[in-house]
Enzyme design. Structure first.
Site, PDB file in Angstrom:
ATOM      1  N   GLU A 139      -2.637  -5.445 -33.072  1.00  0.00           N
ATOM      2  CA  GLU A 139      -2.859  -6.395 -31.980  1.00  0.00           C
ATOM      3  C   GLU A 139      -3.512  -7.680 -32.492  1.00  0.00           C
ATOM      4  OE1 GLU A 139      -2.529  -4.765 -27.918  1.00  0.00           O
ATOM      5  OE2 GLU A 139      -4.392  -3.755 -28.530  1.00  0.00           O
ATOM      6  N   GLU A 159      -1.173   3.539 -28.997  1.00  0.00           N
ATOM      7  CA  GLU A 159      -1.911   3.794 -27.763  1.00  0.00           C
ATOM      8  C   GLU A 159      -1.203   4.777 -26.834  1.00  0.00           C
ATOM      9  OE1 GLU A 159      -3.671   0.147 -29.474  1.00  0.00           O
ATOM     10  OE2 GLU A 159      -1.638   0.943 -29.253  1.00  0.00           O
TER      11      GLU A 159
END
Length: 285
Positions: A139, A159
């Site tokens: 990210e 995730e």
């Protein structure tokens, strides 16, 4: 005693010197480049509160100091970043974390700025990736401008495998940076990606032999640093500002920014130096 430089590459380069940072983030200068090193190798550089505070301050330093022309983001110990350490982020670590907790309390957006979700540095940011760059690491990577990876680097957004959501910006940014089919496969499968596959889908720009990503990133930074700083910053800003705009509107914005640069003393110096066959001396004017 002056602290040692964390990377052999930085020790080899003249002008490299420590600038500070935090317990988990080292900031060092190599010429006109600020090198920010995620420095928690025992946890594969998992994001901690001291690391996020250090990143936040590093981006601010780069924005405010005109002598900094570029930033390189890398990790210590053969890893880039293995994602968020939720336990460390909660501030479990004794009095050493008190100042960092106070910083987060004073600015609840600090961690998003640190991860480049809510902040875009005005100087070019080059990522030098070795080893794991997963979850929160991938990210943060999406907030950088140029990306170099070692052969053994790995990427991925894990995730969904844990029933979580990648709130660092990936569901928005990834589809804008790589083809949608690749972005959704990465987001929805949660599988790991090799450096070569990341290069093939456009997540990173270049793959280099293991252990040389930082050196390669610094070489790219030197090329950027030799250019007109006002032009470099305007080009970066325009590339992001025009993304998603209709073409006529984007071209109008480009022309407006570009003509301002043509009117600067640096632009005149650049063309004069070319005619005189000498290196230009830019003064940010």
């Amino acid at each position: 005693m002056r602290p040692r430089l964390r990377h052999p590459v930085l020790r080899r380069r003249t002008g490299g010197h420590p600038m500070g940072g935090t317990a988990h983030l080292k900031a060092e200068r190599v010429g006109a480049t600020l090198v920010l090193t995620l420095d928690r190798p025992e946890a594969r550089n998992a994001l901690s509160l001291p690391m996020l505070v250090g990143l936040h301050d590093g981006w601010a330093e780069a924005d405010e100091d005109d002598s900094i022309r570029s930033v390189v983001l890398t990790g210590a110990g053969g890893a880039f970043c293995s994602g968020m350490d939720l336990k460390a982020l909660a501030g479990q670590g004794g009095t050493a974390d008190d100042a960092c907790r106070d910083r987060l309390k004073a600015d609840p957006d600090l961690h998003w700025k640190a991860m480049l979700r809510h902040h875009r540095p005005r100087k070019p940011v080059i990522a030098a990736v070795e080893g794991p760059c997963v979850a929160g690491g991938t990210e943060i990577l999406q907030g950088t401008d140029i990306r170099v990876a070692g052969e053994s680097a790995t990427f991925g957004l894990f995730e969904v495998r844990r029933g979580l959501f990648p709130v660092g910006g990936s569901t928005v940014r990834l589809t804008r940076q790589i083809p949608r089919t690749h972005a959704l496969e990465m987001l929805l499968t949660g599988r790991p990606y090799s450096a070569r596959e990341a290069e093939r889908i456009g997540l990173v720009g270049r793959v280099v032999p293991d252990g040389t990503a930082l050196e390669s990133a610094l070489e790219t930074a030197e090329l950027i640093n030799a250019n007109g700083p006002l032009a470099v910053e305007a080009v970066k800003a325009c590339a992001y500002e025009t993304a998603g705009l209709p073409e006529p509107e984007a071209l109008a914005l480009e022309l407006e920014r570009g003509m301002r640069i043509f009117g600067t003393a640096d632009a005149k110096e650049g063309t004069r130096a070319f005619a005189e066959k000498r290196p230009p001396v830019f003064r940010r004017a």
